[in-house]
Design an enzyme around this catalytic site. Structure first.
Site, short mmCIF file in Angstrom:
data_model
loop_
_atom_site.label_atom_id
_atom_site.label_comp_id
_atom_site.label_asym_id
_atom_site.label_seq_id
_atom_site.Cartn_x
_atom_site.Cartn_y
_atom_site.Cartn_z
N SER A 144 0.24 -1.37 -0.35
CA SER A 144 -0.15 0.42 0.18
C SER A 144 0.80 1.35 -0.19
O SER A 144 0.06 2.54 0.05
CB SER A 144 -1.42 0.02 1.04
OG SER A 144 -2.28 -1.10 0.89
N LYS A 182 -0.33 3.78 -3.08
CA LYS A 182 -0.78 5.07 -2.51
C LYS A 182 -0.74 6.45 -2.31
O LYS A 182 -1.08 6.72 -2.62
CB LYS A 182 -2.10 4.33 -1.23
CG LYS A 182 -3.16 3.59 -1.85
CD LYS A 182 -3.70 2.72 -0.60
CE LYS A 182 -3.70 0.99 -1.19
NZ LYS A 182 -4.65 0.49 -0.26
N SER A 211 -6.41 3.81 4.40
CA SER A 211 -6.13 2.56 2.91
C SER A 211 -6.47 1.82 2.26
O SER A 211 -6.85 0.74 1.70
CB SER A 211 -4.96 1.40 3.84
OG SER A 211 -3.90 0.47 2.76
N LYS A 265 2.35 6.10 6.18
CA LYS A 265 1.92 4.89 5.80
C LYS A 265 1.94 3.85 6.03
O LYS A 265 3.55 3.19 5.59
CB LYS A 265 2.07 5.37 4.28
CG LYS A 265 0.84 4.32 3.32
CD LYS A 265 -0.62 4.95 2.99
CE LYS A 265 -0.95 3.95 2.59
NZ LYS A 265 -1.51 2.34 3.66
#
Length: 391
Positions: A64, A67, A119, A228
């Site tokens: 992720s 992203k 997420s 993140k």
């Protein structure tokens, strides 16, 4: 019975967080950090200096952390006030979600918030379809954007969210560059640093909480500004973290940690190493530098660089007017193209002058001398020839 249940829950929470707190308090190191993850990098976002790296150019699966790239691309290429209609494909996306409903109307900015904070894979697909029609076209545009705008060299994304695809890969170095670039954008920076956000969805009213334990404060650390997380089985645990203390603004990227606590432990060790051992210095604009022809150069703005504490540096300029700052082990700390000062006699005629121009100017007296010498030789030869004829 209720008291027993509450007691068990409390014990579970304390024991589950204990490892994080323990290494957060004891991870400080005087030398290079001991890293368990497959690849990491520590970068100063303000100066671009790499302070530590391990396998930072090895291509791995980002999960992720993808992203972050999707978010900055959407912020810079979309209208945040656009209302996006959620498709069936976005609704059916697997993995972590913000539970969008098919046909639901959501602003682009809200989707980006759901993408980064919670997420949401479904939010990623909705963003991609809105901006480029489908995820395949989006990935093609995203790759081009990352290469041309940010300068990544070893990244290829096939989707907007990071679900596993063997052709979806990047490196710790490229992710650091993406994070560094994205943090310059105030909207990205705000969302990247958001700890919680009220989410009023068509089928899900809740409060979104960042999954990043350092950002949320569950692992205490001074100066955390954003983060993140990522996980798929093939990539294992991945983490991107930004933190500021004093003049240092650090980015830590961790890829392929076998356990979640290893990802955080490595991140804390990296940040400690950076803040404990490095500082920022600068070359001031009032300093002058001189070339071989005594031409002078200057900086338009101070040149900041990151160096080890108490490290001696060497500042040099080559014959092309490029200034370099070297550490005591010869590594390059910073470099920039200097501007040449305009000679007084040329003031008002040109905005600036390059080294070749000034070199030509400084060689004019020598050229004239050789011209006059040549003319003199020719005149002398003719005189001697005429004297021979007269005799």
């Amino acid at each position: 019975m209720k008291q027993l249940c509450l007691g068990l829950i409390l014990v579970f929470l304390m024991t589950s967080l204990a490892p994080f707190k323990a290494f957060a308090e004891s991870a400080k190191t005087n030398g290079a950090p001991a890293i368990k993850s497959e690849a990491v990098i520590l970068l100063d976002a303000n100066t671009g200096s790499v302070l530590y790296e391990k396998n930072s150019h090895t291509q791995l699966y980002p999960a992720s952390l993808t992203k972050m790239a999707t978010a900055i691309y959407a912020i810079e290429n979309g209208n945040l006030d656009d209302v996006v209609s959620v498709s069936a494909k976005a609704y059916e996306t697997e993995g972590t979600r913000v539970y969008l409903e098919e046909g639901e109307q959501v602003t682009l900015k809200h989707l980006i918030q759901g993408l980064l904070i919670n997420s949401g894979n479904d939010a990623g697909v909705a963003i991609a379809e809105h901006l480029n029609g489908n995820t395949r076209s989006f990935a093609k545009s995203l790759n081009q954007y990352l290469k041309e705008k940010i300068g990544v060299e070893q990244t290829h994304f096939t989707n907007p969210h990071g679900l596993f695809d063997e052709n979806h890969y990047t490196t710790a170095n490229d992710l650091a560059l993406i994070t560094k670039y994205a943090l310059k954008n105030p909207i990205f920076r705000e969302i990247f640093g958001t700890k919680e956000l009220a989410w009023d969805g068509e089928s899900w009213d809740t409060t979104l909480f960042s999954h990043h334990l350092l950002l949320r404060g569950e692992i205490p650390y001074e100066g955390i500004t954003g983060g993140k997380t990522g996980f798929v089985q093939e990539s294992r645990y991945t983490l991107s973290t930004s933190a500021e203390q004093g003049e240092l603004s650090l980015i830590a990227i961790v890829l392929k940690a076998d356990r979640n606590e290893y990802a955080y432990e490595d991140t804390v060790a990296l940040l400690d190493y950076g803040f404990d051992n490095f500082e920022v210095a600068e070359v001031a604009t009032n300093e002058k530098f001189f070339g071989e022809q005594n031409e002078s150069y200057h900086l338009n703005k101070p040149l900041k660089y990151t160096l080890k504490k108490n490290e001696s540096v060497q500042v040099t300029m080559n014959d092309q007017g490029v200034l370099r700052v070297l550490g005591d082990d010869g590594r390059k700390l910073a470099s920039t193209q200097l501007k040449m000062d305009i000679p007084k006699e040329l003031e008002g005629t040109r905005a600036e002058i390059n080294p070749v121009d000034l070199a030509k100017k400084n060689h004019i007296p020598a050229i004239l001398m050789f011209v006059f010498l040549g003319v003199g030789i020719v005149y002398l030869q003719k005189t001697i020839k005429n004297m021979k004829k007269s005799t």
